[in-house]
Design an enzyme around this catalytic site. Structure first.
Site, mmCIF file in Angstrom:
data_model
loop_
_atom_site.group_PDB
_atom_site.id
_atom_site.type_symbol
_atom_site.label_atom_id
_atom_site.label_comp_id
_atom_site.label_asym_id
_atom_site.label_seq_id
_atom_site.Cartn_x
_atom_site.Cartn_y
_atom_site.Cartn_z
ATOM 1 C CD GLU A 31 -2.398 1.981 -0.056
ATOM 2 O OE1 GLU A 31 -2.951 0.882 0.010
ATOM 3 O OE2 GLU A 31 -2.587 2.626 0.115
ATOM 4 C CG HIS A 57 -25.888 0.479 -3.975
ATOM 5 N ND1 HIS A 57 -26.695 1.903 -4.362
ATOM 6 C CD2 HIS A 57 -24.525 1.017 -3.657
ATOM 7 C CE1 HIS A 57 -25.866 2.813 -3.323
ATOM 8 N NE2 HIS A 57 -24.528 2.599 -3.499
ATOM 9 C CE LYS A 87 -25.759 6.715 -8.753
ATOM 10 N NZ LYS A 87 -24.502 5.861 -8.123
ATOM 11 C CB ILE A 116 -13.333 -1.273 -8.320
ATOM 12 C CG1 ILE A 116 -12.497 -1.831 -8.916
ATOM 13 C CG2 ILE A 116 -13.949 -1.546 -7.111
ATOM 14 C CD1 ILE A 116 -13.803 -3.219 -9.556
ATOM 15 C CB SER A 162 -20.899 3.706 -6.707
ATOM 16 O OG SER A 162 -22.097 3.157 -6.066
ATOM 17 C CB CYS A 170 -14.012 9.594 21.627
ATOM 18 S SG CYS A 170 -15.051 10.023 21.228
ATOM 19 C CB CYS A 230 -16.033 17.327 20.622
ATOM 20 S SG CYS A 230 -14.675 16.394 20.597
ATOM 21 C CB CYS A 249 -10.578 11.880 22.727
ATOM 22 S SG CYS A 249 -10.715 12.020 20.620
#
Lengths: 416, 485
Positions: B36, B54, B254, B340, B342, B404, B441, B446
């Site tokens: 990656e 979907h 859309k 790839i 939607s 948090c 917030c 946090c």
């Protein structure tokens, strides 16, 4: 299950004053619950002076102001639970708490005082367009990192919003060697105190750009620059007026909102204007025995007034715990022309043993006007004012006897 | 020159497609590495989208999009249960304002039925408004698809990767591919930090999949970056709608959707704007105005004061108009998973299933003896009962400290997300895994506390903790004061 007469949720200035007042007024078992490791709340990071001018007739720093109350609390048998979060409150005045030492527990109380203060509005709430880099933060978060933790959060800074924390942070960042390029303010006036504009901006030649806002944020990783544009009367940015400011940090001081997670989840009725719980003359919310004061009820300018309001709430919480508070409905305080909100929102005259102080804000700037108080359409009081601004909380006192048998109360701003 | 690292399978890209494939390969005895270019899972299109699973009536019949959408949709409930990912099967409405739009709903219904979407139904105005009372009263009907759902897309991708790693897969972050050559055994993949060799090379590089493809073989498609902008609303706005509400597709586009998220916020968006740079994920005033204005048509009282953040995401639109998922005779062992757009999120599990079948054509796959089908459960403290909360804190006091306050996330949950496989190293990575900082917030409370925890748990200086990318430092040094604690 531990039972208390009064539990204060939040150990900042409101919680400290409310707990002490409850204790002084006859509540035996009083507890303060604080999520941080220490009492004092946001005051602990407010290391500038200007606190206590009303309460102590002295010019104190935030931590000094807090310490006076913390020491008083420590002289009593008020129980203190720090590093403890309240997760839930119930209509039956149960309080569910969590901390690493005692775990998850249910407490109960005759009366609860909500003293959780407020939080800051964020970039997201304003929907400022642009990238989402590091270096955009609220002024209060920056204040914590700088004053409590000792870290610099930026070298070239733009501040959006001229609320008091923003003004204070403009000076603080400058003193720490950062360059504060500008403070942009959407409104035609600052929402901060005049003394802060003079002492935090003017003294350091930091420009205050009124009727301006940040309209774009640039930088993939860290902020690289922001655009500041003029706005029109509808607060819309005017195309073509944008100026680019190279900076690594954007601090936001764009308003405070009451911290209402707990009352919201407990279905306590909220006020659309204050965005905190509606309260009555006793600072009691829509659930009997649950009180709210300080910045959760409405955001104050000065801690001194938080203290006064919270002493009152603590007193009434103690009275409720002892069974001395009259239940029932009262009359609404009506915010008329020019008034943004009034606290309390409801008044039950039979609980007003003393004169009642109404706190309010105007909804825009006024010059040479009068504040008019009417009870049952009769003018009770008129106060002439050379200048009124939303940034400064105002108050007006009503005699207790005038409230007896009153059917309506209204406050408005009238031209001189 | 570093030693060449050899794997059976290398996947380029740790988005939802790449990680779904890694997870689908987890039952088999093979060596696999996901490479990656950024510093976390799900950092491209997979983190910034509508999070909708979907039903499958949108895509034209006989496309890869329709085939994998419908199949993927059916896989979701079981998959999210197994990998412990927030998913809600809430159903969707496409709303119509006039008879012309009603006709389009009918066409969508017929198309959906052709695609194999179950239980589609046209609702009349009464049915729509009694189920969704806050919608614009001018709406006269809707296409109801009960199989539509909402998922947390980044948590899904992270779960896929963690599951793959729990079963032996490896992950190489911040390691962009610079060149690819063929070798006798397959492919030599040169990256910023390493050289890899793989028998099977899977291209799931999102917006850059055309570039990766072109490193291996002749160009056969191009990708265009299409940006969509969104608003996210506070949980206080939670019940504005209870279903995914789409506008009827028209010549204007859309339309925007309004939907509850898997975490019970409300999401509003997206618009669609073609941009040159797939990294241009900024929001714009015009785009945000367009989205909000359009959404008001569906829900006239959409509460603006409940907006907690805005963001934009990038879709990789393929020049072919359909997903490009295939192997090639002229480059055996190379598999494209490209374009790839939607419904890519909805399709991801089915794409992964199909790709693992393609892999089987090239290498013999043997099932592992010790395969772990489930991901270790994530404890989400705020969802537990009073009794379970009490029990948990007794065993681990870090569950007793809320970090948090908006989302009710404890210190133990944050520590756990740092030390899991595919763990968090940045504030945003912690947010994607635990929700800490994702509430109203937005990390104001946090943030400083999570910097402390990351610094402590990873044993690195606070100054080096980043918001998101590895150049997004939050702290720029110390203050002037001396004698600090």
């Amino acid at each position: 299950m531990m039972h208390y007469d009064v539990i204060c949720i939040g150990g900042g200035p409101a919680g400290l004053a409310a707990a002490l007042s409850a204790k002084e007024n006859g509540a035996e078992k009083v507890c303060i619950i604080e999520r941080d490791l220490e009492l004092g709340g946001i005051l602990q990071q407010c290391i500038h002076n200007g606190f206590g001018l009303h309460t102590f007739k002295e010019d104190l720093t935030g931590p000094e102001y807090a310490q006076r109350f913390i020491e008083k609390v420590k002289e009593t048998d008020i129980e203190i639970k720090t590093d403890t979060m309240v997760l839930e409150i119930g209509k039956d005045r149960s309080v569910y708490i969590l901390n690493p030492n005692e775990g998850y527990q249910k407490l109960s109380a005759n009366a609860i005082v909500l003293t959780m203060g407020c939080r800051e509005r964020t970039r997201g709430a304003l929907a400022i367009p642009g990238t989402r880099p590091a270096g955009v933060m609220t002024a209060g978060t920056a204040q914590r990192l700088v004053n409590i933790e000792g870290y610099m959060v930026g070298k070239k800074v733009v501040i959006l919003g001229s609320g008091d924390i923003g003004l204070i942070m403009a000076r603080r960042m400058t003193l720490e060697g950062a360059k504060v390029l500008a403070v942009a303010e959407l409104m035609p006036y600052s929402s901060g105190l005049t003394r802060n504009i003079v002492q935090c901006l003017d003294d350091y030649q930091i420009p205050l750009l009124l009727q301006h806002t940040v309209t774009n944020i640039y930088g993939k990783n860290r902020v690289e620059s922001v655009d500041i544009s003029e706005v029109n009367d509808k607060f819309e940015s005017i195309p073509g007026t944008e100026k680019n400011f190279e900076c690594d940090t954007l601090l936001l001081s764009v308003g405070l909102l009451p911290e209402i997670e707990l009352p919201f989840a407990a279905d306590i009725v909220m006020d659309k204007r204050t965005r905190g719980p509606r309260v009555n003359e006793s600072m009691e919310t829509s659930i009997p025995g649950i009180f709210a004061c300080g910045n959760i009820a409405h955001v104050h300018d000065l801690v001194d007034f938080v203290t006064i309001e919270s002493q009152k709430a603590g007193n009434f919480a103690a009275e409720f715990a002892k069974g001395n508070l009259q239940a029932g409905n009262g009359i609404c305080s009506l915010a008329g022309e020019g008034i943004s909100y009034i606290v309390p929102q409801e008044i039950r005259a039979n609980n007003c043993k003393k004169d009642l102080e109404l706190y309010f804000r105007v909804n825009r700037v006024f010059d040479n006007v009068k504040i008019v108080l009417r009870i049952d359409d009769r003018i009770i009081k008129e106060i002439k004012k050379r200048h009124l601004a939303p940034g400064e909380m105002e108050s007006i006192k009503v005699k207790a006897e005038l409230l007896l048998n009153a059917e309506s109360l209204k406050l408005e701003i009238v031209n001189n | 020159m570093n030693k060449c690292k050899k794997y059976d399978v290398i996947i380029v890209g740790a988005g939802v497609s790449g990680t779904a494939i890694a997870s689908a390969m987890a039952p088999y005895n093979l060596s696999l590495c996901v490479i990656e270019k950024t510093n976390d899972i799900s950092n491209g299109a997979s983190k910034a989208n509508s999070g909708i699973v979907h039903a499958g009536y949108d895509a034209k019949p006989d496309t890869l999009m329709s085939r994998f959408n419908v199949r993927g949709n059916a896989m979701y409930p079981g998959l999210c249960e197994r990998l412990d990912v927030p998913f809600k099967l809430i159903g969707s409405y496409v709303v119509a304002f006039n008879s012309k739009e009603l006709k389009i709903l009918q066409e969508l219904k017929e198309r959906g039925e052709k695609n194999g979407v179950p239980d589609l139904k046209i609702l009349n105005a009464d049915e729509v408004h009694s189920n969704e009372p806050k919608l614009n009263p001018e709406i006269i009907g809707a296409l109801y698809a009960p199989t539509a759902g909402v998922v947390s897309p980044y948590e899904l991708s992270i779960a896929f990767m963690e599951h793959a790693m729990d079963n032996g897969a490896e992950l190489s972050l911040e390691n962009p591919v610079t060149d690819i050559n063929r070798s006798d055994n397959g492919f030599i993949v040169k990256t910023k930090n390493d050289t890899f060799e793989a028998k099977i090379l899977i291209n799931a590089a999102g917006a850059y999949a055309d570039k990766i493809h072109n490193m291996v073989m002749e160009p056969s498609f191009t990708l265009f970056a299409r940006r969509g902008e969104y608003f996210l609303l506070d949980k206080y706005a939670g019940h504005s709608v209870d279903h995914v509400i789409f506008q009827c597709p028209s010549e204007l586009g859309k339309g925007v959707l309004i939907a509850p998220t898997a975490h019970e916020n409300i999401i509003v968006g997206p618009n669609a704007e073609d941009v040159d740079d797939p990294e241009a994920v900024e929001t714009t005033q015009n785009g945000l105005n367009e989205v909000w204005g359009s959404a008001l048509r569906t829900l006239p009282n959409l509460p603006k004061e409940q907006v907690i953040t805005t963001f934009s995401g990038m879709r990789a639109e393929p020049s072919t108009g359909d997903f490009i998922i295939r192997d090639y005779d002229e480059a055996p062992g190379f598999i494209d998973v490209a374009g790839i757009k939607s419904p890519g999120l909805s399709a991801a599990p089915a794409i992964a299933e199909y790709v693992s079948d393609l892999v089987k054509k090239h290498i013999h796959l043997v099932e592992k003896d010790n395969y772990k089908p489930e991901r270790r459960k994530i404890i989400r403290f705020h969802t537990l009962t009073h009794e379970d909360k009490a029990k948990l804190v007794k065993n681990d006091p870090l569950y007793g400290r809320i970090i948090c306050r908006c989302e009710g996330v404890t210190e133990a949950e944050i520590v756990d997300c740092i030390h899991r496989n595919a763990g968090a190293h940045t504030l945003d990575a912690v947010k994607r895994r635990t929700r800490s900082g994702g509430g109203r917030c937005q990390g104001g409370f946090c943030g400083p506390r999570i910097i402390d925890i990351l610094s402590r748990e990873l044993n690195i200086a606070k100054e080096t903790i980043c918001k998101d990318s590895s150049a997004s430092r939050i702290i720029l040094g110390e203050t002037k004061g001396e004698g600090k604690q």
